[in-house]
Design an enzyme around this catalytic site. Structure first.
Site, PDB file in Angstrom:
ATOM      1  N   LYS A  16       0.828  -1.215   0.000  1.00 18.28           N
ATOM      2  CA  LYS A  16       0.000   0.000   0.000  1.00 18.28           C
ATOM      3  C   LYS A  16       0.855   1.255   0.000  1.00 18.28           C
ATOM      4  O   LYS A  16       2.031   1.244   0.363  1.00 18.28           O
ATOM      5  CB  LYS A  16      -0.955   0.017   1.191  1.00 18.28           C
ATOM      6  CG  LYS A  16      -0.298  -0.143   2.585  1.00 18.28           C
ATOM      7  CD  LYS A  16       0.280   1.120   3.167  1.00 18.28           C
ATOM      8  CE  LYS A  16       1.037   0.885   4.461  1.00 18.28           C
ATOM      9  NZ  LYS A  16       1.807   2.025   4.936  1.00 18.28           N
ATOM     10  N   PRO A 102       8.848  -4.021  -0.753  1.00 16.79           N
ATOM     11  CA  PRO A 102      10.082  -3.814   0.001  1.00 16.79           C
ATOM     12  C   PRO A 102       9.934  -4.121   1.488  1.00 16.79           C
ATOM     13  O   PRO A 102       8.876  -3.873   2.075  1.00 16.79           O
ATOM     14  CB  PRO A 102      10.392  -2.331  -0.206  1.00 16.79           C
ATOM     15  CG  PRO A 102       9.337  -1.773  -1.072  1.00 16.79           C
ATOM     16  CD  PRO A 102       8.427  -2.857  -1.518  1.00 16.79           C
ATOM     17  N   ALA A 104      10.466  -3.570   5.373  1.00 15.46           N
ATOM     18  CA  ALA A 104      10.597  -2.380   6.236  1.00 15.46           C
ATOM     19  C   ALA A 104      10.659  -1.114   5.387  1.00 15.46           C
ATOM     20  O   ALA A 104      11.423  -0.196   5.651  1.00 15.46           O
ATOM     21  CB  ALA A 104      11.827  -2.482   7.150  1.00 15.46           C
ATOM     22  N   MET A 107       5.579   0.170   3.044  1.00 18.04           N
ATOM     23  CA  MET A 107       4.512  -0.196   2.110  1.00 18.04           C
ATOM     24  C   MET A 107       3.672  -1.375   2.601  1.00 18.04           C
ATOM     25  O   MET A 107       2.879  -1.943   1.832  1.00 18.04           O
ATOM     26  CB  MET A 107       5.099  -0.514   0.736  1.00 18.04           C
ATOM     27  CG  MET A 107       5.683   0.713   0.053  1.00 18.04           C
ATOM     28  SD  MET A 107       6.044   0.389  -1.659  1.00 18.04           S
ATOM     29  CE  MET A 107       4.407   0.069  -2.328  1.00 18.04           C
ATOM     30  N   GLY A 110       5.009  -6.699   5.259  1.00 18.35           N
ATOM     31  CA  GLY A 110       4.817  -7.702   6.309  1.00 18.35           C
ATOM     32  C   GLY A 110       3.334  -7.881   6.615  1.00 18.35           C
ATOM     33  O   GLY A 110       2.864  -8.990   6.869  1.00 18.35           O
ATOM     34  N   ASP A 144      -1.799  -2.215   9.941  1.00 17.93           N
ATOM     35  CA  ASP A 144      -2.056  -2.199   8.493  1.00 17.93           C
ATOM     36  C   ASP A 144      -2.607  -3.514   7.949  1.00 17.93           C
ATOM     37  O   ASP A 144      -2.921  -3.609   6.769  1.00 17.93           O
ATOM     38  CB  ASP A 144      -0.753  -1.926   7.723  1.00 17.93           C
ATOM     39  CG  ASP A 144      -0.186  -0.547   8.013  1.00 17.93           C
ATOM     40  OD1 ASP A 144      -0.952   0.335   8.422  1.00 17.93           O
ATOM     41  OD2 ASP A 144       1.031  -0.375   7.820  1.00 17.93           O
TER      42      ASP A 144
HETATM   43  O1  C5P Z   1       0.878  -2.254  14.253  1.00 21.16           O
HETATM   44  P1  C5P Z   1       2.254  -2.204  13.687  1.00 21.16           P
HETATM   45  O2  C5P Z   1       3.096  -3.364  14.185  1.00 21.16           O
HETATM   46  O3  C5P Z   1       2.304  -2.076  12.211  1.00 21.16           O
HETATM   47  O4  C5P Z   1       2.920  -0.879  14.274  1.00 21.16           O
HETATM   48  C1  C5P Z   1       4.313  -0.723  14.335  1.00 21.16           C
HETATM   49  C2  C5P Z   1       4.632   0.419  15.288  1.00 21.16           C
HETATM   50  O5  C5P Z   1       4.269   1.667  14.709  1.00 21.16           O
HETATM   51  C3  C5P Z   1       3.917   0.379  16.623  1.00 21.16           C
HETATM   52  O6  C5P Z   1       4.595  -0.442  17.534  1.00 21.16           O
HETATM   53  C4  C5P Z   1       3.956   1.840  17.026  1.00 21.16           C
HETATM   54  O7  C5P Z   1       5.223   2.179  17.552  1.00 21.16           O
HETATM   55  C5  C5P Z   1       3.824   2.567  15.701  1.00 21.16           C
HETATM   56  N1  C5P Z   1       2.422   2.952  15.407  1.00 21.16           N
HETATM   57  C6  C5P Z   1       1.839   3.968  16.155  1.00 21.16           C
HETATM   58  N2  C5P Z   1       0.549   4.329  15.889  1.00 21.16           N
HETATM   59  C7  C5P Z   1      -0.151   3.735  14.907  1.00 21.16           C
HETATM   60  C8  C5P Z   1       0.424   2.715  14.119  1.00 21.16           C
HETATM   61  C9  C5P Z   1       1.733   2.343  14.405  1.00 21.16           C
HETATM   62  O8  C5P Z   1       2.473   4.551  17.045  1.00 21.16           O
HETATM   63  N3  C5P Z   1      -1.415   4.107  14.684  1.00 21.16           N
END
Ligand code: C5P
Length: 310
Positions: A16, A102, A104, A107, A110, A144
């Site tokens: 995305k 890619p 990390a 996009m 994971g 995501d």
């Molecule tokens: O949920 P995900 O593992 O993709 O999020 C990775 C990190 O991004 C979270 O641990 C957090 O530090 C940050 N994040 C955030 N607020 C969001 C989405 C992600 O602070 N709404």
């Protein structure tokens, strides 16, 4: 579906671009309150699931996957285990993940792996989970993951996982400049928080209940890349550029070579350029490649996670 007598279920899910991302205050769970407009783009992760007594994963693909963890910390293993737990399934699965988004890179690669894994395991195990049940599991895996599951164009609020569909006409053309390094998403959010603290909340306040700019929704509805280019926005861009100043040069290079606008994708470091049409996409790809950047083209919106009949 079968190869050499073994059942294999194949699922595909997209990466995305966030065409708009406003980051609000930190919530009680440590996540930030978001208002984002996601667009799924035509870079796909392919997941093939086959029966096994335990849980395992191997990676391949158009990008270097050698650094990826293959143990229980990997999101696909977490996804498969979460579904097995929920469905009371006692076996395991072997997952082969072919990566094209890619790593990390901002996009959602994971997240796409996790979304495709949920769908593939559901079909392989015959657990017959409903879409809502799979989405509920997706939400526990990452902010995501639900979007990669649903795809298309959508507005995300809360952590980014509360989705509502957005109307989008036609296809937008993207040129993506890939970095040869990854960026830590928490690290970029942390840099934004530090920036807000440094400059005092009264100058750069974190909005409470941020919302997506109405002009973004209008540009998506109109299918007009010029309109959308004018309103692309990402609150994570400034902190990411602070951490990696070289990304500013990439943005500049794209805008000098025909992009309507460039934007950091999610928390970066991929830079997404919006272009007017397929010809401009090709021209920009050639120009950026000449500057030794790794570049791929993509269109959006595309469908979310789905099963593929090989
Ligand atoms: O949920 P995900 O593992 O993709 O999020 C990775 C990190 O991004 C979270 O641990 C957090 O530090 C940050 N994040 C955030 N607020 C969001 C989405 C992600 O602070 N709404």
């Amino acid at each position: 579906m079968t190869s050499a007598g073994t059942t294999v279920v194949h699922a595909r899910a997209p990466g995305k671009v966030n065409v708009f991302l406003k980051v609000g205050a930190v919530m009680e769970d440590g996540y930030h309150d978001l208002a984002t407009a996601y667009q799924a783009v035509s870079l796909f992760e392919e997941v093939r699931a086959s029966p096994a007594s335990d849980f395992s994963v191997e990676f391949s693909g158009s990008i270097d996957t050698s650094g990826l963890a293959v143990g229980g910390t990997n999101l696909v293993i977490k996804a498969a285990r979460a579904l097995a737990r929920k469905a009371g399934y006692r076996g395991g699965v072997h997952l082969e993940v072919e990566k094209n988004v890619p790593i990390a890179g901002g996009m959602g690669g994971g997240s796409a792996d996790a979304a495709a894994t949920l769908l593939a395991c559901d079909a392989l195990w015959g657990t017959n989970a409903s879409k809502d049940e799979l989405l509920a599991i997706a939400t526990t895996l990452g902010a995501d993951v639900p979007f990669s599951f649903t795809g298309g164009t959508a507005i995300g609020t809360g952590r980014g996982d509360q989705l509502s569909p957005a109307l989008a006409k036609g296809k937008f053309q993207w040129v993506l400049a890939l970095a040869d390094f990854g960026m830590s998403t928490p690290g970029v959010y942390h840099e934004l928080d530090r920036h807000r603290d440094r400059h005092a909340q009264d100058i750069f306040p974190a909005e409470h209940q941020p919302s997506v700019d109405a002009n973004v929704l209008q540009a998506l509805r109109a299918g007009d890349p010029h309109m959308l280019a004018d309103v692309l926005h990402n609150d994570l861009q400034a902190p990411a550029l602070h951490l990696v100043p070289g990304l500013g040069k990439v943005l500049q290079l794209g805008e000098e070579n025909g992009a309507l606008a460039g934007i950091l994708s999610g928390s970066g470091p991929t830079v997404a350029f919006l272009v007017a049409d397929a010809d401009s996409a090709l021209e920009l790809q050639v120009a950026l490649s000449a500057s030794r950047l790794r570049v791929v083209r993509a269109t959006g919106p595309v469908h979310g996670a789905r099963l593929i009949n090989d």
